[in-house]
Motif scaffolding. Structure first.
Motif, PDB file in Angstrom:
ATOM      1  N   VAL A 177    -124.503 -12.143 -10.418  1.00  0.00           N
ATOM      2  CA  VAL A 177    -123.137 -11.983  -9.907  1.00  0.00           C
ATOM      3  C   VAL A 177    -122.802 -10.511  -9.674  1.00  0.00           C
ATOM      4  N   LYS A 183    -126.790 -11.464  -2.803  1.00  0.00           N
ATOM      5  CA  LYS A 183    -125.804 -12.533  -3.017  1.00  0.00           C
ATOM      6  C   LYS A 183    -126.446 -13.924  -3.022  1.00  0.00           C
ATOM      7  N   GLU A 186    -124.436 -16.993  -4.295  1.00  0.00           N
ATOM      8  CA  GLU A 186    -123.254 -17.477  -3.585  1.00  0.00           C
ATOM      9  C   GLU A 186    -123.463 -18.913  -3.102  1.00  0.00           C
ATOM     10  N   GLY A 187    -122.541 -19.783  -3.449  1.00  0.00           N
ATOM     11  CA  GLY A 187    -122.584 -21.175  -3.025  1.00  0.00           C
ATOM     12  C   GLY A 187    -123.559 -22.047  -3.802  1.00  0.00           C
ATOM     13  N   THR A 243    -120.063 -23.575  -9.509  1.00  0.00           N
ATOM     14  CA  THR A 243    -120.383 -22.479  -8.595  1.00  0.00           C
ATOM     15  C   THR A 243    -119.618 -21.239  -8.989  1.00  0.00           C
ATOM     16  N   TRP A 244    -120.102 -20.113  -8.489  1.00  0.00           N
ATOM     17  CA  TRP A 244    -119.434 -18.851  -8.812  1.00  0.00           C
ATOM     18  C   TRP A 244    -117.983 -18.902  -8.364  1.00  0.00           C
ATOM     19  N   ALA A 246    -115.032 -17.136  -7.007  1.00  0.00           N
ATOM     20  CA  ALA A 246    -114.855 -15.914  -6.210  1.00  0.00           C
ATOM     21  C   ALA A 246    -113.783 -15.017  -6.810  1.00  0.00           C
ATOM     22  N   THR A 249    -116.039  -8.326  -5.494  1.00  0.00           N
ATOM     23  CA  THR A 249    -117.120  -8.303  -4.500  1.00  0.00           C
ATOM     24  C   THR A 249    -118.420  -8.729  -5.145  1.00  0.00           C
ATOM     25  N   LEU A 250    -118.972  -9.852  -4.675  1.00  0.00           N
ATOM     26  CA  LEU A 250    -120.208 -10.384  -5.239  1.00  0.00           C
ATOM     27  C   LEU A 250    -121.332  -9.362  -5.089  1.00  0.00           C
ATOM     28  N   ALA A 255    -117.300  -7.891  -9.347  1.00  0.00           N
ATOM     29  CA  ALA A 255    -117.335  -9.348  -9.272  1.00  0.00           C
ATOM     30  C   ALA A 255    -117.003  -9.959 -10.624  1.00  0.00           C
TER      31      ALA A 255
END
Length: 283
Positions: A177, A183, A186-187, A243-244, A246, A249-250, A255
């Protein structure tokens, strides 16, 4: 502390160590797994010392210096009058010398036995046999800052497997992260295991793992903020998927180390809860 109690303390301490290391895994609450051989050896040595001390109690006590001096004194009392007259000066000198010795002994201190308060050492020894203190958990974690993860270069991150949900440790998730500029997280749906730690403000909770380098005294905690589900009871072990979440900034330190929880399942506490291990395999 009397000698029988000293022997009992050695025996109970040895049994407690062996109980915590050989017959159970209680030692994992206090030290790393690699310390087990040393603890077993220590327990065996304590048992041998306690047995030797108990065996020595069966032997008759050796005569003391006072007992050895008693016989000559009694013999002197039965000497003939003429003998005592001829040795009057010598007896006066001996009495003065004996008086000096008695005076020095009366002002001395006997340091041959431990203080009485030493019997309190039996309490922690007995606790290993009958009541082991609980493992460090949410109470301590809620009062400590998260453990700082090691800084990695971009090249140190391997491609993530295509498995979904992806098993991860909390430390790996934190690194991805905040440091993986590709990244890759992400998702992705990830799967992690830890115990629940309430937020200090009472709003929300953290998925937590405790880690120590040597023993429980140097425990550090790695935490992932959980969103989207009610907080389980403190110290409840759970496996979550999600999931991460948000925030920031990843791939940078800004983050948020947080997860949008999709599923949550209660699980048993791992045998060695002081490691940041991968979650157990799904059924």
């Amino acid at each position: 502390m009397k000698r029988p109690l000293q022997a009992l303390l050695l025996l109970v301490s040895g049994l407690g160590l062996l109980h915590a290391t050989v017959f159970t895994d209680l030692y994992l609450r206090y030290v790393k797994e690699g310390m087990r051989p040393l603890l077993i050896a220590s327990g065996a040595v304590l048992l041998l010392l306690g047995a030797a001390e108990a065996w020595s109690l069966r032997k008759p006590a050796a005569p003391t210096p006072n007992d050895a001096q008693a016989a000559p004194d009694q013999t002197a009392q039965h000497q003939a009058p003429e003998d005592t007259d001829h040795s009057h000066h010598d007896h006066d000198h001996d009495r003065d010398r004996d008086h000096g010795q008695d005076h020095s002994h009366s002002h001395g201190h006997d340091h041959s036995t431990p203080p009485r308060i030493a019997w309190l050492l039996l309490l922690p020894a007995l606790s290993l046999l009958f009541y082991a203190p609980p493992a460090i958990g949410a109470y301590s974690a809620s009062r400590e800052a998260p453990k700082a993860v090691a800084v990695k270069d971009q090249d140190e991150f391997d491609p993530l497997p295509a498995t979904s949900p992806l098993p991860m440790t909390l430390t790996d998730f934190t690194s991805r992260v905040q440091q993986d500029r590709a990244k890759a997280i992400e998702g992705r749906v990830v799967r992690m295991t830890g115990f629940a730690t309430p937020d200090g403000s009472g709003d929300g909770w953290y998925l937590t793992r405790s880690i120590f380098s040597c023993c429980a005294a140097d425990t550090q905690f790695v935490k992932v903020r959980a969103h989207g589900t009610a907080a389980p009871s403190a110290d409840t072990w759970v496996t979550v998927t999600g999931t991460w979440h948000a925030g920031g900034t990843l791939g940078t330190n800004s983050a948020d180390v947080a997860l949008d929880v999709r599923t949550i399942e209660k699980v048993a506490r791992p045998t060695n809860g002081y490691t940041d291990a991968l979650p157990p395999l799904a059924d």
